[in-house]
Design a protein around this motif. Structure first.
Motif, PDB file in Angstrom:
ATOM      1  N   ASP A 191       0.836  -1.205   0.000  1.00 22.55           N
ATOM      2  CA  ASP A 191       0.000   0.000   0.000  1.00 22.55           C
ATOM      3  C   ASP A 191       0.868   1.251   0.000  1.00 22.55           C
ATOM      4  OD1 ASP A 191      -1.965   1.864   0.247  1.00 22.55           O
ATOM      5  OD2 ASP A 191      -3.009   0.897   1.909  1.00 22.55           O
ATOM      6  N   PHE A 238       2.595   1.619  -3.389  1.00 22.26           N
ATOM      7  CA  PHE A 238       1.669   2.051  -4.446  1.00 22.26           C
ATOM      8  C   PHE A 238       1.311   3.525  -4.295  1.00 22.26           C
ATOM      9  CE2 PHE A 238      -2.393   2.315  -6.680  1.00 22.26           C
ATOM     10  CZ  PHE A 238      -2.048   1.705  -7.874  1.00 22.26           C
ATOM     11  N   SER A 239       1.360   4.055  -3.066  1.00 23.27           N
ATOM     12  CA  SER A 239       1.132   5.496  -2.893  1.00 23.27           C
ATOM     13  C   SER A 239       2.196   6.293  -3.634  1.00 23.27           C
ATOM     14  CB  SER A 239       1.134   5.844  -1.406  1.00 23.27           C
ATOM     15  OG  SER A 239       0.091   5.164  -0.728  1.00 23.27           O
ATOM     16  N   GLU A 298       1.273   6.211  -7.276  1.00 26.62           N
ATOM     17  CA  GLU A 298       0.179   7.148  -7.577  1.00 26.62           C
ATOM     18  C   GLU A 298       0.675   8.584  -7.658  1.00 26.62           C
ATOM     19  OE1 GLU A 298      -3.922   5.457  -5.780  1.00 26.62           O
ATOM     20  OE2 GLU A 298      -2.358   5.836  -4.300  1.00 26.62           O
ATOM     21  N   GLU A 299       1.548   8.973  -6.754  1.00 29.06           N
ATOM     22  CA  GLU A 299       2.025  10.359  -6.712  1.00 29.06           C
ATOM     23  C   GLU A 299       2.859  10.715  -7.944  1.00 29.06           C
ATOM     24  OE1 GLU A 299       4.151  10.561  -3.107  1.00 29.06           O
ATOM     25  OE2 GLU A 299       2.367  10.424  -1.811  1.00 29.06           O
ATOM     26  N   VAL A 351       2.371   9.696 -11.089  1.00 29.39           N
ATOM     27  CA  VAL A 351       1.691   9.340 -12.322  1.00 29.39           C
ATOM     28  C   VAL A 351       2.087  10.271 -13.464  1.00 29.39           C
ATOM     29  CG1 VAL A 351      -0.345  10.733 -11.770  1.00 29.39           C
ATOM     30  CG2 VAL A 351      -0.569   8.782 -13.307  1.00 29.39           C
ATOM     31  N   CYS A 386      -0.144  -3.855 -11.907  1.00 28.19           N
ATOM     32  CA  CYS A 386      -1.454  -3.603 -11.298  1.00 28.19           C
ATOM     33  C   CYS A 386      -2.330  -4.856 -11.344  1.00 28.19           C
ATOM     34  CB  CYS A 386      -2.140  -2.439 -12.008  1.00 28.19           C
ATOM     35  SG  CYS A 386      -1.345  -0.840 -11.741  1.00 28.19           S
ATOM     36  N   ARG A 389      -8.313   2.145  -5.779  1.00 30.53           N
ATOM     37  CA  ARG A 389      -7.174   3.026  -6.074  1.00 30.53           C
ATOM     38  C   ARG A 389      -6.399   2.540  -7.292  1.00 30.53           C
ATOM     39  NH1 ARG A 389      -3.772   3.032  -0.815  1.00 30.53           N
ATOM     40  NH2 ARG A 389      -2.302   4.059  -2.236  1.00 30.53           N
ATOM     41  N   ILE A 390      -6.244   1.225  -7.410  1.00 36.70           N
ATOM     42  CA  ILE A 390      -5.529   0.688  -8.582  1.00 36.70           C
ATOM     43  C   ILE A 390      -6.292   0.983  -9.865  1.00 36.70           C
ATOM     44  CG2 ILE A 390      -4.745  -1.446  -9.663  1.00 36.70           C
ATOM     45  CD1 ILE A 390      -4.216  -2.563  -6.886  1.00 36.70           C
ATOM     46  N   PHE A 431      -5.906   4.615 -10.706  1.00 40.75           N
ATOM     47  CA  PHE A 431      -4.563   4.899 -11.222  1.00 40.75           C
ATOM     48  C   PHE A 431      -4.453   4.520 -12.697  1.00 40.75           C
ATOM     49  CE2 PHE A 431      -0.429   2.930 -12.216  1.00 40.75           C
ATOM     50  CZ  PHE A 431       0.369   4.062 -12.187  1.00 40.75           C
ATOM     51  N   ARG A 464      -6.124   7.073 -14.806  1.00 34.73           N
ATOM     52  CA  ARG A 464      -5.336   8.296 -14.965  1.00 34.73           C
ATOM     53  C   ARG A 464      -4.128   8.077 -15.859  1.00 34.73           C
ATOM     54  NH1 ARG A 464      -3.716  10.017  -9.139  1.00 34.73           N
ATOM     55  NH2 ARG A 464      -2.648  11.660 -10.306  1.00 34.73           N
TER      56      ARG A 464
END
Length: 617
Positions: A61, A64-65, A68-69, A71, A91, A109-110, A113, A116
């Protein structure tokens, strides 16, 4: 290894368990190295995949944060083309490890992502064929004997718990449910989830009647028992607003019978169910490109959906709190969804519009010289000049060229008797033509014969159980059928004397072939009417005759597969026998087979009919 070689000590102590921060530092250094051109652009993605594979889910987790940041970094030209497949695979591997019911937020969240990361026009992330998640099955109690609904809890009423004073306020006392709930309502209510899971069932007649009945009863309960506790709803809304952003997610419905009364009294639960109705109705009425042609609503279904849609919106407006606002927002979202469906039906065109290139340079006006009237066909001769004498002559042969092409003079396709005259002559055994010298063995002739048969002969499209090993065998069968049907204009006396002209040689041979080979004086071919009469009398006993006709077991299985009607099976048996025997499929042979199979009465009737019809002319 290249990165570790530039440092005086290793980045991660192998003897101790590395922390997430150390992994993130290593990934960040690899990103900087790619930017400086030190290593390949796939290095950060390989590191990410290996790290996520070896870490537990709670540490995944945190990793993966970081993904995400950054991207925007993954979407840059340096990393996107090299790492999009790695990120997609990473993913998907994470989603396989996660539980949709316990790790619902992480799964969401996945998905966000990926939405996006990839552009909207990326077809790999779109549900183009409108497929449904048929694995999402709602499990509930389907055994009425095990149900606890409807039972009176007399012991609880008599031995109720004593509540001390000041222990619970008056507003916090849970109100008893006024909705009469029994097992039938419970079963019908949760059965509707199967239709929301697979809307294609609504196009089936029986399933639609079941859905209609259950929906009317469910919506009648929603309409009769409304939620009027406005104060409690407002208090609940204030609690959600002051909960510092904490939300509760429900991946699946709780279908316990004990919770049924609480669920029907909950405003969010009612909104979930009513929103499912609106989504289902939008799919049933919408135009989906990959929807089957059989998925069409009739007028009664369309009228019921329109009426029920209005009822659902009215129920949404009556559910507190802020029902009017919620209903308007739902309607807006569904209208946006229609635009999305239309975009997918059009093949997902790109959202990027090409710029119009404006040419500021002035263009010189071009003068067009008017064509002469003779060239346009407006002169006294009304002739169109095509720029060439021969083309001009051909174009002006007729006032209307399309009508000229349809005239009888343009018909170049030969007739059946002209084309097959030579083949019928060679099929006569008296001419003693060997098979290798027959025209039906010529591949060019066979190709032309098939084209002519498809345009002019009804036998080309008739089904048959006879198996042909080659095109020549098929054409031999067709020639024998055509020889019996083509007109015979030449008198039989001329055939016997042999005095005929060369132009009529084919027709005479056709007549002679029919009299000498294909139809004997004392035997007549079985007609369709005779086969219909025999099939109707045989009925379910047709297999007894099949043994005397020497039919194979595989042919009998094909007959049973083609039709379930016994009369039609008997007719297919006779047709298969006629196709196999060809010229030997006579009334005499069929009568012999019927007598051998102990169908004496049917054989006598067939002989009587043959005697009444008389000999073959």
């Amino acid at each position: 290894s290249a990165l570790a070689g530039r440092t005086s000590k290793p980045l991660i102590n192998v003897e101790q368990k590395a922390s997430c921060d150390e992994y993130l530092a290593l990934i960040y250094i690899s990103i900087e190295a790619v930017t400086e051109g030190i290593c390949s652009a796939t290095t950060p993605f390989l590191l990410l995949g290996d790290v996520l594979d070896c870490l537990p889910l709670d540490q995944c987790d945190k990793i993966f944060s970081f993904v995400e940041e950054n991207v925007s970094t993954w979407k840059s030209s340096t990393f996107y083309s090299a790492g999009k497949n790695y990120l997609l695979r990473m993913c998907n591997d994470l989603l396989r490890r996660l539980s949709k019911s316990q790790n619902t937020v992480f799964c969401g969240r996945i998905q966000l992502f990926l939405a996006r990361l990839f552009p909207l026009s990326e077809k790999s992330g779109l549900n183009l064929q409108s497929q449904f998640n048929l694995e999402n099955i709602t499990v509930f109690n389907k055994n009425e004997q095990e149900s606890t609904l409807g039972q009176k809890h007399t012991e609880e009423k008599e031995d109720g718990m004593e509540v001390e004073e000041g222990e619970m306020g008056e507003e916090e006392v849970p109100a008893t449910c006024s909705i009469p709930i029994d097992y039938n309502l419970y079963r019908k209510f949760w059965t509707l989830q199967d239709y929301f899971r697979n809307p294609l069932q609504c196009y089936e007649k029986f399933s639609w009647m079941t859905f209609l009945k259950y929906s009317d009863e469910t919506l009648a309960v929603f309409k009769s028992f409304k939620l009027d506790d406005m104060q409690a709803s407002k208090r609940k809304l204030e609690e959600l607003r002051t909960s510092a952003g904490e939300h509760v997610y429900f991946a699946k419905f709780l279908t316990s019978e004990k919770l049924m009364d609480l669920q029907l009294s909950d405003s969010n639960f009612r909104r979930h169910i009513l929103l499912q109705y609106l989504i289902l109705f939008q799919y049933l009425k919408g135009q989906v490109k990959f929807k089957s042609s059989n998925c069409i609503l009739n007028d009664d279904q369309t009228a019921w959906i329109e009426e029920t849609t209005k009822l659902v919106h009215q129920l949404l407006k009556e559910i507190p709190p802020e029902g009017e606002k919620f209903s308007a927002m739902v309607e807006h979202i569904l209208n946006t969804e229609e635009n999305w469906n239309g975009w997918k039906n059009e093949g997902c065109p790109s959202f990027v519009k090409e710029r119009w290139v404006v040419d500021d340079k002035p263009k010189r006006p071009v003068r067009k010289r008017q064509a002469p009237e003779d060239f346009l066909g407006k002169g006294p001769d009304r002739k169109l000049f095509m720029g060439n004498d021969e083309l001009t002559r051909l174009w002006n042969l007729h006032a209307d060229n399309m009508e000229a092409c349809k005239s009888d003079d343009r018909e170049f396709m030969p007739s059946l008797d002209e084309f097959f005259a030579e083949a019928i002559e060679q099929a006569d055994p008296t001419n003693m033509v060997e098979d290798e010298y027959k025209v039906v063995r010529n591949s060019n002739y066979g190709w032309r014969a098939l084209r002519l048969l498809s345009r002019r002969s009804p036998h080309f499209f008739q089904p048959t159980n006879q198996k042909f090993k080659s095109l020549a065998d098929y054409l031999d069968s067709m020639v024998s059928k055509l020889a019996k049907e083509l007109p015979k204009d030449i008198p039989s006396e001329e055939i016997k004397t042999g005095e005929e002209d060369d132009d009529d040689n084919g027709d005479n041979l056709l007549k002679e072939s029919n009299d000498s080979t294909f139809q004997k004086p004392d035997s007549k071919m079985v007609s369709n009417q005779q086969m219909d009469d025999v099939a109707a009398k045989l009925g379910a006993k047709w297999k007894t005759l099949a043994g005397q006709l020497e039919m194979k077991a595989s042919e009998l299985r094909e007959i049973e597969t083609d039709s379930e009607d016994v009369d039609m099976q008997a007719k297919l048996l006779l047709v298969a026998w006629q196709d196999r025997e060809g010229t030997q499929a006579t009334v005499e042979n069929l009568v012999s087979a019927l007598n051998a199979a102990s169908f004496t009465q049917i054989a006598d009737n067939l002989n009587d009919i043959d005697t009444e019809l008389g000999p073959v002319p």
